[in-house]
Design an enzyme around this catalytic site. Structure first.
Site, PDB file in Angstrom:
ATOM      1  N   HIS A 186       0.841  -1.203   0.000  1.00  0.00           N
ATOM      2  CA  HIS A 186       0.000   0.000   0.000  1.00  0.00           C
ATOM      3  C   HIS A 186       0.876   1.254   0.000  1.00  0.00           C
ATOM      4  CE1 HIS A 186      -2.715  -2.963   2.198  1.00  0.00           C
ATOM      5  NE2 HIS A 186      -3.446  -2.625   1.173  1.00  0.00           N
ATOM      6  N   LYS A 191      -1.459  -6.224  -8.184  1.00  0.00           N
ATOM      7  CA  LYS A 191      -1.652  -7.429  -7.360  1.00  0.00           C
ATOM      8  C   LYS A 191      -3.066  -7.999  -7.550  1.00  0.00           C
ATOM      9  CE  LYS A 191      -1.551 -10.011  -3.474  1.00  0.00           C
ATOM     10  NZ  LYS A 191      -2.936 -10.027  -3.132  1.00  0.00           N
ATOM     11  N   ASP A 192      -4.055  -7.082  -7.582  1.00  0.00           N
ATOM     12  CA  ASP A 192      -5.445  -7.495  -7.815  1.00  0.00           C
ATOM     13  C   ASP A 192      -5.768  -7.158  -9.268  1.00  0.00           C
ATOM     14  OD1 ASP A 192      -6.512  -8.156  -4.940  1.00  0.00           O
ATOM     15  OD2 ASP A 192      -5.269  -6.376  -4.755  1.00  0.00           O
ATOM     16  N   SER A 207      -2.412  -8.205   3.027  1.00  0.00           N
ATOM     17  CA  SER A 207      -2.914  -8.092   4.404  1.00  0.00           C
ATOM     18  C   SER A 207      -3.255  -9.470   4.945  1.00  0.00           C
ATOM     19  CB  SER A 207      -4.165  -7.216   4.434  1.00  0.00           C
ATOM     20  OG  SER A 207      -3.898  -5.985   3.813  1.00  0.00           O
TER      21      SER A 207
HETATM   22  P1  AMP Z   1      -6.533  -3.994  -0.238  1.00  0.00           P
HETATM   23  O1  AMP Z   1      -6.340  -3.176   0.986  1.00  0.00           O
HETATM   24  O2  AMP Z   1      -5.984  -5.364  -0.137  1.00  0.00           O
HETATM   25  O3  AMP Z   1      -7.931  -3.936  -0.768  1.00  0.00           O
HETATM   26  O4  AMP Z   1      -5.643  -3.307  -1.344  1.00  0.00           O
HETATM   27  C1  AMP Z   1      -5.725  -1.937  -1.615  1.00  0.00           C
HETATM   28  C2  AMP Z   1      -4.900  -1.645  -2.839  1.00  0.00           C
HETATM   29  O5  AMP Z   1      -3.551  -2.043  -2.602  1.00  0.00           O
HETATM   30  C3  AMP Z   1      -5.379  -2.425  -4.074  1.00  0.00           C
HETATM   31  O6  AMP Z   1      -5.296  -1.573  -5.206  1.00  0.00           O
HETATM   32  C4  AMP Z   1      -4.402  -3.556  -4.156  1.00  0.00           C
HETATM   33  O7  AMP Z   1      -4.227  -4.058  -5.464  1.00  0.00           O
HETATM   34  C5  AMP Z   1      -3.122  -2.881  -3.659  1.00  0.00           C
HETATM   35  N1  AMP Z   1      -2.160  -3.853  -3.158  1.00  0.00           N
HETATM   36  C6  AMP Z   1      -2.384  -4.894  -2.314  1.00  0.00           C
HETATM   37  N2  AMP Z   1      -1.256  -5.604  -2.133  1.00  0.00           N
HETATM   38  C7  AMP Z   1      -0.292  -4.988  -2.872  1.00  0.00           C
HETATM   39  C8  AMP Z   1       1.099  -5.245  -3.106  1.00  0.00           C
HETATM   40  N3  AMP Z   1       1.724  -6.271  -2.552  1.00  0.00           N
HETATM   41  N4  AMP Z   1       1.786  -4.405  -3.928  1.00  0.00           N
HETATM   42  C9  AMP Z   1       1.160  -3.342  -4.502  1.00  0.00           C
HETATM   43  N5  AMP Z   1      -0.156  -3.056  -4.329  1.00  0.00           N
HETATM   44  C10 AMP Z   1      -0.861  -3.860  -3.527  1.00  0.00           C
END
Ligand code: AMP
Length: 283
Positions: free
Chosen positions: A35, A150-151, A187
């Site tokens: 993040h 990542k997503d 996470s």
């Molecule tokens: P999340 O909190 O998991 O919903 O992720 C929030 C944002 O962070 C989304 O755009 C994810 O794709 C991105 N994200 C999650 N893990 C990573 C990572 N390891 N590297 C880069 N971006 C990430």
């Protein structure tokens, strides 16, 4: 200094006097270096005078009934530290009532790509993701927003939604940040036991092996088998899917830059990852 706000009116007040060149980084909190890398990218995009808002919202609507909404890690104190160190101006942790005020429906235009990969066993997941991002965009009205590769499926579907509905909002893709053994930061990695964490290193290894073998001429079916066999080196890993698709998530065409996408379960923890692969000449 990062300002922590909760309600939409607090957000408006905090924005008063700050630049209206805004880049939004939507997250579900439990912030890690992945993040942080997106926040830094956002900061680079708006420049030192622009404003980076990190939203920190565990969206109940995108979790299925048997998924981990209740136990999803939440820690606003440490999120504030990560956001601050990465240079965010505002950390916005709204309540459900701020994001979903009233009950008016928001129509999400779907297509077959909502039902594949992550959507296959998670009915309604991507409609809920698109809905919440649309609502966040409506509240914040940013100039740009950053999402992680990542997503990958989420990134592609959001990009298309934004192009249609909010063409003025630039969608910036951030590369996946990885641990020392190249496991993608997530996470959900905190759920893993140490044995599961060690086994999870097979995920990036499998993806990299496929990239190497594609250069040696392996075709799509061979590559999928190579990935699956690598993952099967640990009996802690249960494969959900291994797919190779075009970069728009449609079936691969000729000479295409494609994406290998993996989802596995280690115990109750579901992890996803993907990498780009060049399939020229070996479809
Ligand atoms: P999340 O909190 O998991 O919903 O992720 C929030 C944002 O962070 C989304 O755009 C994810 O794709 C991105 N994200 C999650 N893990 C990573 C990572 N390891 N590297 C880069 N971006 C990430």
């Amino acid at each position: 200094m990062t300002i922590l706000v909760h309600s939409n009116s607090e957000l408006r007040t905090a924005l008063n006097g700050l630049s209206n060149n805004i880049c939004l980084v939507p997250t579900m909190g439990a912030l890690h270096e992945g993040h942080a890398s997106l926040i830094k990218l956002a900061k680079k995009y708006v420049g030192s005078t622009g404003c980076v808002i990190v939203s920190d919202f565990v969206n109940p609507k995108q979790f299925g009934v048997n998924e981990d909404f209740e136990k999803y890690p939440r820690n606003l104190d440490s999120d504030l530290i990560v956001a601050q160190n990465a240079g965010a101006n505002i950390l916005w942790a709204p309540d459900v009532k701020d994001v979903y005020p009233g009950q008016w429906p928001l129509e999400v235009e779907t297509d077959l790509r909502f039902e594949i990969l992550e959507g296959r066993n998670r009915p309604g997941h991507f409609s809920a993701v698109i809905e919440v991002v649309t609502r966040l965009f409506d509240i914040v009205q940013p100039n740009a927003a950053v999402f992680g590769e990542k997503d990958f499926q989420q990134l592609i579907l959001i990009k298309e939604m934004a192009n249609k509905r909010n063409p003025k909002i630039g969608i910036i893709a951030g590369p996946t940040r990885r641990d020392k053994d190249e496991l993608a930061l997530s996470s959900r990695n905190v759920y893993l036991s140490s044995d599961q964490r060690n086994a999870a290193a097979l995920i990036p290894q499998a993806l990299k092996l496929a990239i190497k073998e594609s250069k040696n001429g392996a075709n799509v079916e061979m590559l999928k088998s190579i990935v699956k066999n690598k993952l099967k080196e640990s009996d802690l890993i249960e494969i959900d899917y291994v797919e190779i698709l075009g970069n728009d998530l449609n079936a691969i065409g000729a000479n295409e830059n494609a994406r290998i996408l993996i989802a596995v379960k280690l115990g109750d923890t579901r992890l996803i990852d993907n990498m780009s692969v060049q399939l020229k000449g070996n479809l």
